[in-house]
Structure formats: structure tokens, C-alpha cells
Design a protein around this motif. Structure first.
Motif, PDB file in Angstrom:
ATOM      1  N   TRP A  79      97.373  62.413  29.393  1.00 27.46           N
ATOM      2  CA  TRP A  79      96.101  62.275  29.654  1.00 27.46           C
ATOM      3  C   TRP A  79      95.911  61.139  30.838  1.00 27.46           C
ATOM      4  O   TRP A  79      94.950  61.125  31.431  1.00 27.46           O
ATOM      5  N   MET A  83      93.957  61.589  34.291  1.00 27.20           N
ATOM      6  CA  MET A  83      92.645  60.808  34.517  1.00 27.20           C
ATOM      7  C   MET A  83      92.748  59.990  35.844  1.00 27.20           C
ATOM      8  O   MET A  83      91.705  59.909  36.685  1.00 27.20           O
ATOM      9  N   THR A  84      93.914  59.547  36.052  1.00 22.57           N
ATOM     10  CA  THR A  84      94.132  58.937  37.418  1.00 22.57           C
ATOM     11  C   THR A  84      93.948  59.935  38.441  1.00 22.57           C
ATOM     12  O   THR A  84      93.275  59.884  39.666  1.00 22.57           O
ATOM     13  N   LEU A  86      91.933  62.712  38.553  1.00 24.21           N
ATOM     14  CA  LEU A  86      90.497  63.016  38.744  1.00 24.21           C
ATOM     15  C   LEU A  86      89.700  62.074  39.411  1.00 24.21           C
ATOM     16  O   LEU A  86      88.609  62.304  39.784  1.00 24.21           O
ATOM     17  N   LYS A  87      90.289  60.589  39.146  1.00 22.40           N
ATOM     18  CA  LYS A  87      89.466  59.764  39.956  1.00 22.40           C
ATOM     19  C   LYS A  87      89.384  59.699  41.508  1.00 22.40           C
ATOM     20  O   LYS A  87      88.596  59.195  41.938  1.00 22.40           O
ATOM     21  N   VAL A  95      85.436  58.799  33.695  1.00 23.62           N
ATOM     22  CA  VAL A  95      86.301  59.491  32.790  1.00 23.62           C
ATOM     23  C   VAL A  95      86.776  59.114  31.796  1.00 23.62           C
ATOM     24  O   VAL A  95      86.902  57.712  31.805  1.00 23.62           O
ATOM     25  N   ALA A  96      86.625  59.428  30.527  1.00 20.23           N
ATOM     26  CA  ALA A  96      86.870  58.709  29.251  1.00 20.23           C
ATOM     27  C   ALA A  96      87.878  59.587  28.327  1.00 20.23           C
ATOM     28  O   ALA A  96      87.279  60.726  28.203  1.00 20.23           O
ATOM     29  N   PRO A  97      88.966  59.452  27.801  1.00 19.98           N
ATOM     30  CA  PRO A  97      89.228  60.269  26.525  1.00 19.98           C
ATOM     31  C   PRO A  97      88.753  60.270  25.335  1.00 19.98           C
ATOM     32  O   PRO A  97      87.893  59.282  25.154  1.00 19.98           O
ATOM     33  N   LEU A 123      86.400  52.442  28.588  1.00 22.44           N
ATOM     34  CA  LEU A 123      86.159  53.701  29.232  1.00 22.44           C
ATOM     35  C   LEU A 123      84.912  54.284  28.709  1.00 22.44           C
ATOM     36  O   LEU A 123      84.515  54.989  29.659  1.00 22.44           O
ATOM     37  N   LEU A 227      89.508  65.078  27.894  1.00 21.45           N
ATOM     38  CA  LEU A 227      88.766  63.919  28.733  1.00 21.45           C
ATOM     39  C   LEU A 227      87.254  64.453  29.101  1.00 21.45           C
ATOM     40  O   LEU A 227      87.203  65.691  29.224  1.00 21.45           O
ATOM     41  N   ILE A 229      83.890  63.825  31.304  1.00 22.57           N
ATOM     42  CA  ILE A 229      83.866  63.640  32.748  1.00 22.57           C
ATOM     43  C   ILE A 229      82.204  63.231  33.108  1.00 22.57           C
ATOM     44  O   ILE A 229      81.500  64.300  32.627  1.00 22.57           O
TER      45      ILE A 229
END
Length: 417
Positions: A79, A83-84, A86-87, A95-97, A123, A227, A229
């Protein structure tokens, strides 16, 4: 100034003259009825839009616009890399897990079903409003391996627990012991209370640190179940979810908030449609008044119609005269209703508290309803549809009386004159 014959005579008939005061009175009532119907439709639909918007904001304050989960496993080990990636999308704002699971929470004799949500406190601020909704404590109290939790106000009240006191969380997983299978349970400390304003969250949500949730649910250390979003435009979530499905590698499940809360918002849309139909009946009743007004006017003006026919007026001209009168009634009634409805919808959030203060009462008690104020969201699309609908109904109401007037036979009408 040039005026068409039908328009000139039709406008004259709308003004009271010696014998038709009663007809003009009914015309005024018809106009006011249409105005009241249009005002009611615009105001009520605006209030329903306001409630829908308020519920959506509160619901999506804790729910993501889009979420990603694995298809074939119950956790994501990669993840951070995802997440990187998706940014890089410009329309993503956060974005947060997360880790989720079903559980029960107990204290003394009280037992309640809950939803565990493991979060990363830092996050989570980018996708959730929970930090702004804290009544007691803070999200920063959720430290790794501390087994601190945050609970909703309703759940806190039901358990009768205070900040710093402990509760027992039981998950539907078994632990093998010398005496047999025992449900997994853990003593946790309440470090905060939040109030979102939605029963779904305030009565059954437990927030804890991701590492604690992973241990409780027996997930690999450092993993997440998915994740969450947030994007710039919540209404673009379905299109963005489709885009992610096509661009991400196989093995990821992508869904959006319209999928998760589809039944709820469909129910609201159905209620709005039904309310629109019901309120349209008010305008339909006013249209019957227009019909009765024009029928009486046609009967009263039989001799005038016959004279116009003998002077060369065509049946179409006679029909147009009475259509003009009905259209004037409908047009002015609709315009008055639009002015009244828009004014009321724009000021309902001010007028309702003033009425409550004047009568010393509360329409929506905060002890019963999660939304204690009456919101309003005026949408011009609704105003356009209501205006067109009201005008068309008024126009259709004129056709039968106008057609009946055009069928008048001069000889029959003048026989007893």
C-alpha cells in the motif's frame, strides 16, 4: 400601438367589467392557487435538496469518495507504493490506508455490535473530518501499540464510559486455549469521543491505530486492507473509479461512494420524485379553476362571440382570445410563485429560526433528529422544470374552454338576444 385582436380582447376580458366581477374573482383565485403551488414546490424541493446535501456531507465526511481493496486477499502489503502512485493524480486531495472489521464492545453488562476501523492518525486528516468532530480527546491519542480507541457519542452514552476508562473489544476470531476455543478479546482504553451527526457512525464506529487493528484482526504487521481516497469533485467519483480500474494492475477492487451508499441516495431521489408529483397536483387543482373560469366566461360572452363571428372572426381567433386569458392567468400565477418560492427558499434558514423563536417551539428537536436546523439548497434546474411544468398545465387547461368557445354558432347564440 398595434395589438392583435385576440390579444387585445383576451386582455380586456381579464379585467372586471360590470357583470363579470365574480369571474374575475375566480380568475384571481386561480392565479393565486398556481402561485401557491409553485411556491410550495420550489420551497419543499429546495429543503429536500438541503437535507440530501447535509446528509451527503456528513456521510462522506467519514466515508471516502473512492476506495481500493485487494480482490484475492484480505490485506495490502504494497500500500505505501500504491499510495505514492495515486498522489500523482491531480484530482486526488488525500489518500489514507485503513483496516476494517466487525467486533463487539462490552462494558459491565452492556454489549454492542461495532465496526472497527484502524487508521493512520496523520494520513486520516486528509480524507476525514473526525479531527474536527471530536467532543473529547484528540486523534493524536491513537498511538501505535497503545490500544487506545475513539468512539462515537451515542456509543459512549450507551456504555456509560468516560475518558481514560477501559472497555473490552471482542472480534469474531477464536483463540485456542487449554480450555478450548475462546473468542479473541482485548481490553482497550477510551481516549476520545466524536460526534459526526449520523447514527451509523456515532453509535457503532470504533477508531484505533492501524497497528493495533492489525494485531487484533491477525493481519501481517504494517499491512492495510485498502486505501481510502478523497477527490476534488465527489460527483466525479464514478468516472474516476472507472479510470483507476483501467489503469491499475489486475488484482485491485475499485469502488466509489455511490456504490457503497447507493440504496440510501436512491431512496432520497425516489422521495423527491414522489413529492414533485404530489405537489404538481396542487397546480392541477388550480388548473381546474382556470377551466371553470373560462367555461363561465364563455357562457357569459356568448353574444359577444356571436357578434365577432358575424364580423368575420374565425374560430381560431375566438379560440385564441380565451387561450390568451388562460395563459395570462397561468403566466402571472407562475411568475408570482417563482418569485415567492425562490425568495422563501433562499431565506428559509433565517425564517424558520425566527418562527421557532416567536412561537417558542422547535420543529426538529436536536434530541430526536441529527439535523436540527432546516437546510435549503436552491437549484435552478428545479426552478426551470417547475416553471415549465406549471405553465404547460395552465396552457393545457385553456384548450377545452377555448375550443368550446370556437364552436359557438352565431345564430344560436343570438336567438334570444
Amino acid at each position: 400601438m398595434f395589438k392583435p385582436l385576440a390579444l387585445y380582447i383576451g386582455m380586456r376580458y381579464t379585467r372586471a367589467k360590470r357583470r363579470n366581477h365574480f369571474i374575475s374573482f375566480i380568475s384571481l383565485i386561480s392565479m393565486l392557487s398556481i402561485a401557491v403551488g409553485v411556491t410550495a414546490m420550489i420551497t419543499i424541493l429546495s429543503v429536500m435538496n438541503g437535507f440530501e446535501k447535509e446528509l451527503r456531507v456528513r456521510m462522506l465526511g467519514m466515508s471516502p469518495h473512492v476506495f481500493i481493496m485487494p480482490y484475492f486477499d484480505n490485506h495490502l502489503n504494497d500500500w505505501p507504493a500504491l499510495m505514492t502512485h495515486l498522489k500523482d493524480y491531480p484530482n486526488i486531495t488525500g489518500v489514507a490506508p485503513f483496516i476494517q472489521g466487525q467486533a463487539m464492545i462490552t462494558r459491565n453488562q452492556a454489549v454492542y455490535g461495532t465496526l472497527i476501523q484502524g487508521i493512520d492518525p496523520e494520513l486520516e486528516k486528509s480524507i476525514s473530518v473526525v479531527q474536527d468532530k471530536m467532543l473529547l480527546g484528540s486523534v493524536e491519542a491513537l498511538l501505535p501499540d497503545s490500544f487506545h480507541i475513539l468512539i462515537g457519542e451515542e456509543l459512549q452514552r450507551s456504555l456509560g464510559v468516560r475518558i481514560g476508562e477501559q472497555v473490552t473489544v471482542v472480534v469474531p476470531q477464536a483463540t485456542v486455549t487449554p480450555v478450548g476455543l475462546v473468542p479473541r478479546m482485548k481490553r482497550m482504553t477510551v481516549q476520545g469521543v466524536f460526534r459526526i451527526g449520523m447514527h451509523e457512525f456515532d453509535s457503532s464506529l470504533i477508531l484505533m491505530h492501524m497497528s493495533d487493528a492489525a494485531k487484533l484482526l491477525r493481519l501481517p504487521e504494517g499491512s492495510a486492507q485498502g486505501l481510502n481516497i478523497k477527490i476534488t469533485d465527489m460527483f466525479a467519483a464514478p468516472q474516476f473509479a472507472d479510470q483507476l480500474r483501467q489503469e491499475l494492475p489486475a488484482g485491485y477492487q475499485v469502488a466509489d461512494w455511490t456504490y457503497r451508499h447507493a440504496n440510501f441516495f436512491r431512496a432520497i431521489q425516489m422521495e423527491k420524485r414522489v413529492m414533485f408529483i404530489i405537489l404538481t397536483l396542487i397546480i392541477a387543482v388550480a388548473a381546474f379553476n382556470i377551466i371553470s373560469t373560462l367555461v363561465m366566461l364563455v357562457t357569459d360572452k356568448q353574444a359577444d362571440i356571436a357578434i365577432l363571428r358575424t364580423l368575420g372572426a374565425t374560430p381560431l381567433t375566438i379560440m385564441a382570445i380565451f387561450v390568451v386569458q388562460g395563459v395570462i392567468i397561468g403566466l402571472f400565477g407562475t411568475l408570482l410563485g417563482v418569485i415567492g418560492g425562490v425568495s422563501l427558499a433562499l431565506n428559509v434558514e433565517t425564517l424558520v429560526p425566527a418562527i421557532e423563536n416567536f412561537f417558542n417551539m422547535k420543529f426538529l428537536s436536536a434530541d430526536v433528529y441529527y439535523i436540527s436546523d432546516i437546510p435549503s439548497d436552491l437549484r435552478m434546474a428545479d426552478v426551470y422544470w417547475i416553471t415549465i411544468n406549471a405553465f404547460l398545465i395552465s396552457l393545457l387547461a385553456t384548450l377545452y374552454p377555448a375550443y368550446r368557445a370556437s364552436r359557438t354558432q352565431p345564430a344560436e347564440a343570438l336567438r334570444y338576444e
